[in-house]
Every structure is written in C-alpha cells, then in structure tokens.
Design a protein around this motif. Structure first.
Motif, mmCIF file in Angstrom:
data_model
loop_
_atom_site.group_PDB
_atom_site.id
_atom_site.type_symbol
_atom_site.label_atom_id
_atom_site.label_comp_id
_atom_site.label_asym_id
_atom_site.label_seq_id
_atom_site.Cartn_x
_atom_site.Cartn_y
_atom_site.Cartn_z
ATOM 1 N N PRO A 99 0.834 -1.207 0.000
ATOM 2 C CA PRO A 99 0.000 0.000 0.000
ATOM 3 C C PRO A 99 0.866 1.254 0.000
ATOM 4 N N LEU A 100 0.361 2.295 -0.599
ATOM 5 C CA LEU A 100 1.101 3.552 -0.672
ATOM 6 C C LEU A 100 0.417 4.607 0.191
ATOM 7 N N SER A 101 1.147 5.144 1.164
ATOM 8 C CA SER A 101 0.620 6.262 1.936
ATOM 9 C C SER A 101 0.651 7.506 1.056
ATOM 10 N N PRO A 102 -0.162 8.526 1.360
ATOM 11 C CA PRO A 102 -0.127 9.761 0.564
ATOM 12 C C PRO A 102 1.277 10.359 0.457
ATOM 13 N N PHE A 103 2.047 10.302 1.553
ATOM 14 C CA PHE A 103 3.390 10.866 1.527
ATOM 15 C C PHE A 103 4.272 10.155 0.507
ATOM 16 N N TYR A 104 4.327 8.825 0.570
ATOM 17 C CA TYR A 104 5.196 8.087 -0.344
ATOM 18 C C TYR A 104 4.656 8.111 -1.771
ATOM 19 N N ARG A 105 3.342 8.201 -1.931
ATOM 20 C CA ARG A 105 2.790 8.300 -3.285
ATOM 21 C C ARG A 105 3.238 9.610 -3.948
ATOM 22 N N ASP A 106 3.186 10.709 -3.183
ATOM 23 C CA ASP A 106 3.593 12.000 -3.734
ATOM 24 C C ASP A 106 5.107 12.097 -3.882
ATOM 25 N N LEU A 107 5.833 11.413 -3.003
ATOM 26 C CA LEU A 107 7.291 11.517 -3.030
ATOM 27 C C LEU A 107 7.900 10.667 -4.140
ATOM 28 N N MET A 108 7.418 9.435 -4.288
ATOM 29 C CA MET A 108 8.077 8.487 -5.186
ATOM 30 C C MET A 108 7.175 7.923 -6.266
ATOM 31 N N GLY A 109 5.872 7.963 -6.052
ATOM 32 C CA GLY A 109 4.973 7.412 -7.052
ATOM 33 C C GLY A 109 5.029 5.894 -7.076
ATOM 34 N N GLU A 110 4.276 5.300 -7.984
ATOM 35 C CA GLU A 110 4.250 3.839 -8.091
ATOM 36 C C GLU A 110 5.304 3.379 -9.087
ATOM 37 N N LYS A 111 6.554 3.586 -8.700
ATOM 38 C CA LYS A 111 7.693 3.211 -9.536
ATOM 39 C C LYS A 111 8.728 2.519 -8.661
ATOM 40 N N GLY A 112 9.689 1.865 -9.301
ATOM 41 C CA GLY A 112 10.786 1.252 -8.566
ATOM 42 C C GLY A 112 10.456 -0.130 -8.057
#
Length: 490
Positions: A99-112
């Motif tokens: 799952p992606l928290s809002p912080f990590y979604r905005d920081l890194m996106g669904e990549k990597g």
C-alpha cells in the motif's frame, strides 16, 4: 439564529451516528478489534501512531489477528510467529502488495521496487536479486567491496586517536559506499560534498514519516502542499537524490558497453535495450531511477543503524565484547582478511550479530502489505485490497520462541555445545515474497564490519559517562539516541 445552530448540531450528530452504524456493519467483514469511532477510527486508542508495544497489548484482548481502523481505513494486524508465518509465508503471493501512503505516493509514485506491486514489482525485484546474487558468487565482488570499506572504516576509527566520537558518521560512510559501489561502480571520499548531502537526504527521507509532520501529511495531503514546513524540505532532498542518480546514469550512458557491463547501472541499461520491444517490460528510465534510489535508501541506513546498536550493546555488555574478541583471536590470524564464510568458525560472534538484529529490531512493526486477492489467514477472511501489518516485534520478542526475549542474550543462537543455531522466529528481514531483497548483502556487511572493528578495537564509554541510553528514536527504522565512545586500539 439559535434554531439554525440546533439544526446544524442535530445534522452533525445524525451524520456521526450514521457513520458509526456504517462502521459497525463494515467491521463485521474483518477480524475482530476495538470499536472504531466515526472519522478517527481507533486513532485515539493508538495515540495516533502504530506503536509496536500498544499493538502487542491489544493481542490480550483480541487475539493474534485483529483489525484497527486508521480513520476510515481498516488495517489487519498479524501478531506472533504463527499468524505471520501463515500470512507472509503460506499466503505470500496473496499478501504481496504494497500500500502507498499519501506521503510516499507523492514523493516516489508507483515506480521502482520498494513501493510497487504486481507485475512492475516482480520484474524489478527479480532483476535486482539476480544482479546481487551474481556479485556474491564467482569472484565474490561484493565481499571484496565490503572488505575494502571495512579497511577504510577501521582507519577512520583509528584516526580519532583516542578521542571520544559518535560512530554513526564513519559507519554511514562505509555502508553508503558499499551500496554506491554496487550501483554505480565507484566510491566517494568522506569529504565529498555530494556524498555527504546524499547521506543527509537518505536520513531525512527515511525518518520523516515517523515525525508528526509525516503523520499530518498522510492525514491532510491536499492541505500540506500549501503549507510551509519540513515536508517541503524532504521533497527537495528527494529531488536531489533523483538528480544525482540521473547524472550517474548519463555518465554511464556515455561510456557503457553492452557486452561489458560493470555495475548495476550498466546492467540495467542493458536490460532496457534488451526489452525495448517487449510491451510487457517495465524496464525504463523512470523505474530505473526510482529502483536505484530505493536501493540507496534501503542499503544505507538500515545496516548503519544496526551496527550503531551493535557497538552500543558492546558498551553495555563488556563481557560479551570480551568473548567476541577472544574468539576472534583464537580463530583468526592478526593480519588475516576476514571473509563471510569465517562466521562458521566464529559461532559466538555470529550469535552476537544475530542477537543484535533481534534485540534492536530496527524495523519495528515491519512494512505494511496489501492483499492482492481474497484469502484467509488462520481462518479469518481477508478481502482483496485490505492493508495488512505484520507486527515483527511480536515475533522476535515472543516468549514461546525465545528463552529471555527482553534481555540481550547471544545464547538465543547457540546450542549447548556452543554451536550456532538459527531460530525459525528470527524474522528481522520479514518473510515471504516481500522479504528484504538485500538481506544477504546486509548480513555480509554486518559480519565483516563488526568482526573487523572488534578485532581492531576495544570499545569503552568516554570518561565520566556512567549510563547508556538504550531507548530508540522512532522512525521508519528505530535508531539509538546519539552517543559517543572510545575506540581503544588492541
């Protein structure tokens, strides 16, 4: 006017009642747990954070698997070895999402590789693991790089010349250079400004979400975009890391040879070229940049923090330090290069490192998972999309599996004959498909760095210091409070 106020109050109360009843109906589909309140769920009960000790306490009321509500979002908590084994190992594929928290979604996106799920995650992970495995075999390139950094680390400690110092800076330079060499094929000088800024950026990104600002960002991401604060700084640090990686990629592109790749960046460029006609391929520059950033984040701070805990425990338990040093003296020649395979002849040293990993448990409750399809864990139905939190703390401190779970005790990993033995409940790197992909690399680093330092120095408290603070600083990893030590040459 008072009539309008009364209507508004009645409307709010009505909506809260409706929300409460809706939550009670919805929670019947999940494992039992504390009653959620409208809007805030169980956040008040949890003191607005997922504290590992509080999660263990709730097992006394609700059992090994229960549900807590983070606002409107249900989260299923797995506690104890059996629950985590069934969830992360027996149902590893079903619980392989992230799952992606809002912080990590905005920081890194669904990549990597760390924050992706499904097809992208599988391709990126398989590629990285294949490369790391190749370094560990054949010419043992990875071990040679770690031995070289261990030599620099011993020199850095020796250069303190009897003064007290905080070991974190020297250790993070050593671990940072290991992963940097793996990825980019070269190391940095400890005086390099870009390297020092990278180390600071890694620390800032890792620890930000554990702060009140990180929790505020996840609660109100739409608002935090417009407010000043350290969350703005963390995005600048993240941009710096991505720019640094892109510059390294550009440099590699200018000189790389497809038939002679030298490091992970070269191999990734080869992979992009090989799969450019494959419509299912996720190998592209965006995923490449984020994967390399992920590895910098994951390969630096965790090993650094574990070594800092290890040295702190040596200060706290000088008898353990002395036993390690006697074993090293007995088994190894003074000038002998230390190899990872030497752990088989150094069972006590190996046990101390494993006990450090268990007792410090720097990942706290572990990274959350997401259910990719409907399944059951220990008989409880888990719906697709549900967030799962494996409380690893509950496993490495479970009294059923550890003789003295709340004490630092290397004998947890030794049998009656003094031989090293593992424990099935030793899960500091998690388990299943999403277990730490750098586990083996971290173990090699920890053993070679720790053995070299204990062979070269005896660690003591600075003069006048009587007490050691063994409490942790909460973050994505749990680090010790800053401390100083003396490295006395042996």
């Amino acid at each position: 006017m008072s009539g309008i106020t009364e209507v508004i109050v009645i409307l709010i109360v009505f909506l809260l009642i409706v929300q409460f009843l809706k939550l009670q109906w919805t929670r019947s589909r999940f494992p039992p747990g504390p009653t959620p309140l409208p809007v805030i769920g169980n956040l008040l009960l949890l003191d607005f954070k997922l504290d590992r000790e509080n999660l263990v306490k709730l097992t006394n009321l609700y059992g090994k698997i229960y549900t807590v509500w983070m606002g409107h979002t249900p989260m299923v908590i797995l506690n104890g070895f059996q629950a985590i084994k069934d969830g992360l190992i027996s149902h590893s594929e079903e619980l392989s999402g992230r799952p992606l928290s809002p912080f990590y979604r905005d920081l890194m996106g669904e990549k990597g590789v760390f924050l992706t799920s499904g097809h992208t995650w599988k391709q990126q992970r398989r590629f990285v693991m294949s490369y790391l495995r190749s370094l560990e075999l054949g010419k043992r390139i990875l071990e040679h790089q770690i031995q070289e950094e261990a030599r620099h680390l011993v020199e850095a400690f020796a250069n303190e010349k009897g003064k007290s110092f905080n070991p974190h800076t020297h250790i993070v330079h050593a671990t940072g250079n290991v992963i940097y060499s793996v990825i980019f094929g070269h190391r940095f000088s400890s005086e390099d400004d870009s390297f020092n800024r990278l180390i600071k950026a890694i620390s800032f990104v890792i620890y930000f979400q554990g702060t009140i600002w990180g929790r505020l960002y996840d609660a109100f991401p739409w608002l935090m975009h417009y407010l000043p604060g350290p969350h703005q700084e963390v995005f600048l640090y993240n941009d710096f890391m991505h720019d640094l990686v892109r510059n390294e990629i550009r440099s590699h592109e200018e000189r790389w040879k497809a038939d002679d790749p030298q490091d992970l960046t070269d191999f990734y460029l080869v992979q992009i070229a090989k799969t450019k006609e494959d419509p299912t391929s996720t190998f592209n520059e965006e995923n490449m940049v984020q994967t390399l950033v992920d590895l910098l984040l994951g390969g630096t701070e965790t090993t650094t923090v574990t070594l800092c805990w290890a040295l702190l425990y040596m200060l706290q338990y000088p008898d353990v330090q002395e036993k390690v040093q006697k074993e090293l003296e007995t088994v190894l020649q003074p000038s002998q290069l230390i190899h990872y395979e030497d752990r088989q002849k150094l069972p006590y040293t190996n046990a101390v490192i494993h006990e450090t990993l268990r007792y410090s448990n720097i990942t706290s409750v572990g990274a959350p998972r997401q259910c990719m399809k409907d399944t059951t864990v220990l008989g409880f139905p888990i719906e697709k999309g549900t967030i799962i939190l494996p409380n690893l703390h509950s496993v490495v401190f479970e009294s059923e599996h550890w003789e003295t779970p709340w004490k630092f005790n290397p004998n947890h990993f030794l049998n009656s004959d003094g031989n090293f033995v593992n424990n099935e409940a030793f899960l500091p790197f998690s388990a299943g498909h999403r277990m730490c992909l750098g586990e083996h690399m971290a173990k090699i680093e920890l053993f070679i760095f720790f053995a070299n330092l204990l062979r070269a120095f005896t660690f003591q408290l600075p003069e006048g210091v009587k007490e050691i603070n063994l409490d942790y600083i909460l973050g994505a990893v749990l680090q010790p409070h800053p401390y100083k030590l003396l490295a006395v040459p042996r």
